[in-house]
Motif scaffolding. Structure first.
Motif, PDB file in Angstrom:
ATOM      1  N   CYS A  81       0.819  -1.210   0.000  1.00  0.00           N
ATOM      2  CA  CYS A  81       0.000   0.000   0.000  1.00  0.00           C
ATOM      3  C   CYS A  81       0.853   1.260   0.000  1.00  0.00           C
ATOM      4  CB  CYS A  81      -0.959  -0.010   1.187  1.00  0.00           C
ATOM      5  SG  CYS A  81      -2.321  -1.187   0.973  1.00  0.00           S
ATOM      6  N   ASP A 111       1.635   2.018  -3.622  1.00  0.00           N
ATOM      7  CA  ASP A 111       0.419   2.496  -4.289  1.00  0.00           C
ATOM      8  C   ASP A 111       0.049   3.900  -3.826  1.00  0.00           C
ATOM      9  OD1 ASP A 111       0.062   0.240  -5.841  1.00  0.00           O
ATOM     10  OD2 ASP A 111      -1.121  -0.783  -4.316  1.00  0.00           O
ATOM     11  N   LEU A 128      -0.506   6.808  -6.360  1.00  0.00           N
ATOM     12  CA  LEU A 128      -1.879   7.244  -6.605  1.00  0.00           C
ATOM     13  C   LEU A 128      -2.295   8.482  -5.810  1.00  0.00           C
ATOM     14  CD1 LEU A 128      -3.545   3.720  -6.541  1.00  0.00           C
ATOM     15  CD2 LEU A 128      -3.080   5.113  -8.570  1.00  0.00           C
ATOM     16  N   LEU A 167      -6.884   6.083  -1.172  1.00  0.00           N
ATOM     17  CA  LEU A 167      -6.695   4.686  -1.594  1.00  0.00           C
ATOM     18  C   LEU A 167      -8.035   3.976  -1.771  1.00  0.00           C
ATOM     19  CD1 LEU A 167      -3.581   3.538   0.444  1.00  0.00           C
ATOM     20  CD2 LEU A 167      -3.736   3.884  -2.019  1.00  0.00           C
ATOM     21  N   ARG A 187      -9.513   4.842  -5.037  1.00  0.00           N
ATOM     22  CA  ARG A 187      -8.781   4.309  -6.185  1.00  0.00           C
ATOM     23  C   ARG A 187      -8.446   2.826  -6.016  1.00  0.00           C
ATOM     24  NH1 ARG A 187      -7.796   9.400  -5.153  1.00  0.00           N
ATOM     25  NH2 ARG A 187      -7.455  10.917  -6.784  1.00  0.00           N
ATOM     26  N   VAL A 188      -9.235   2.131  -5.225  1.00  0.00           N
ATOM     27  CA  VAL A 188      -8.930   0.733  -4.888  1.00  0.00           C
ATOM     28  C   VAL A 188      -8.758  -0.130  -6.134  1.00  0.00           C
ATOM     29  CG1 VAL A 188     -11.323  -0.038  -4.609  1.00  0.00           C
ATOM     30  CG2 VAL A 188      -9.492  -1.161  -3.322  1.00  0.00           C
ATOM     31  N   THR A 241      -5.124  -0.074  -7.407  1.00  0.00           N
ATOM     32  CA  THR A 241      -4.043  -0.514  -6.532  1.00  0.00           C
ATOM     33  C   THR A 241      -3.502  -1.866  -6.965  1.00  0.00           C
ATOM     34  OG1 THR A 241      -5.582  -1.526  -4.971  1.00  0.00           O
ATOM     35  CG2 THR A 241      -4.937   0.759  -4.534  1.00  0.00           C
ATOM     36  N   SER A 242      -2.322  -2.194  -6.444  1.00  0.00           N
ATOM     37  CA  SER A 242      -1.715  -3.496  -6.738  1.00  0.00           C
ATOM     38  C   SER A 242      -2.555  -4.606  -6.095  1.00  0.00           C
ATOM     39  CB  SER A 242      -0.298  -3.546  -6.172  1.00  0.00           C
ATOM     40  OG  SER A 242      -0.339  -3.430  -4.755  1.00  0.00           O
ATOM     41  N   CYS A 252      -2.191  -4.726  -2.157  1.00  0.00           N
ATOM     42  CA  CYS A 252      -2.872  -3.625  -1.476  1.00  0.00           C
ATOM     43  C   CYS A 252      -4.382  -3.745  -1.660  1.00  0.00           C
ATOM     44  CB  CYS A 252      -2.365  -2.290  -1.998  1.00  0.00           C
ATOM     45  SG  CYS A 252      -3.024  -0.864  -1.112  1.00  0.00           S
ATOM     46  N   HIS A 253      -4.805  -4.102  -2.843  1.00  0.00           N
ATOM     47  CA  HIS A 253      -6.229  -4.272  -3.139  1.00  0.00           C
ATOM     48  C   HIS A 253      -6.850  -5.294  -2.180  1.00  0.00           C
ATOM     49  CE1 HIS A 253      -9.653  -4.116  -6.012  1.00  0.00           C
ATOM     50  NE2 HIS A 253      -9.868  -5.339  -5.552  1.00  0.00           N
TER      51      HIS A 253
END
Length: 90
Positions: free
Chosen positions: A35, A38, A42, A59, A62-63, A66-67, A70-71
């Motif tokens: 995170c 990201d 972001l 975050l 923009r979920v 994310t990678s 992190c997602h």
């Protein structure tokens, strides 16, 4: 304190508040690192402001960008919060 170190501390605090305490320490580190990258990519304005709440909101907004790591962390934290499970954010 250097901004990068301060932000790592900020992410650690967010992870703790989101209920990750029960996860093994190495898993927490991986989630925080995922995170952190990201958030820098972001949400650069929020990172520079060192605002935990603004980074979290950014975050979450923009979920989908994310990678994977992190997602998954964000979705798990949201599910834990909704379910009211032990350690969920208050």
């Amino acid at each position: 304190m250097r901004p990068a170190k301060a932000f790592v501390f900020l992410i650690a605090a967010i992870a703790t508040a989101r209920g990750v305490i029960s996860a093994p320490a190495w898993a927490e580190d991986l989630e925080r690192k995922a995170c952190f990258v990201d958030a820098k990519r972001l949400c650069p304005t929020e990172v520079k402001a060192l605002s935990r709440s603004r980074v979290r909101v950014c975050l979450l907004a923009r979920v989908e960008q994310t990678s994977l790591g992190c997602h998954a962390f964000i979705l798990k934290a949201q599910a834990d919060k909704k379910a009211g499970t032990k350690g969920a954010a208050r």
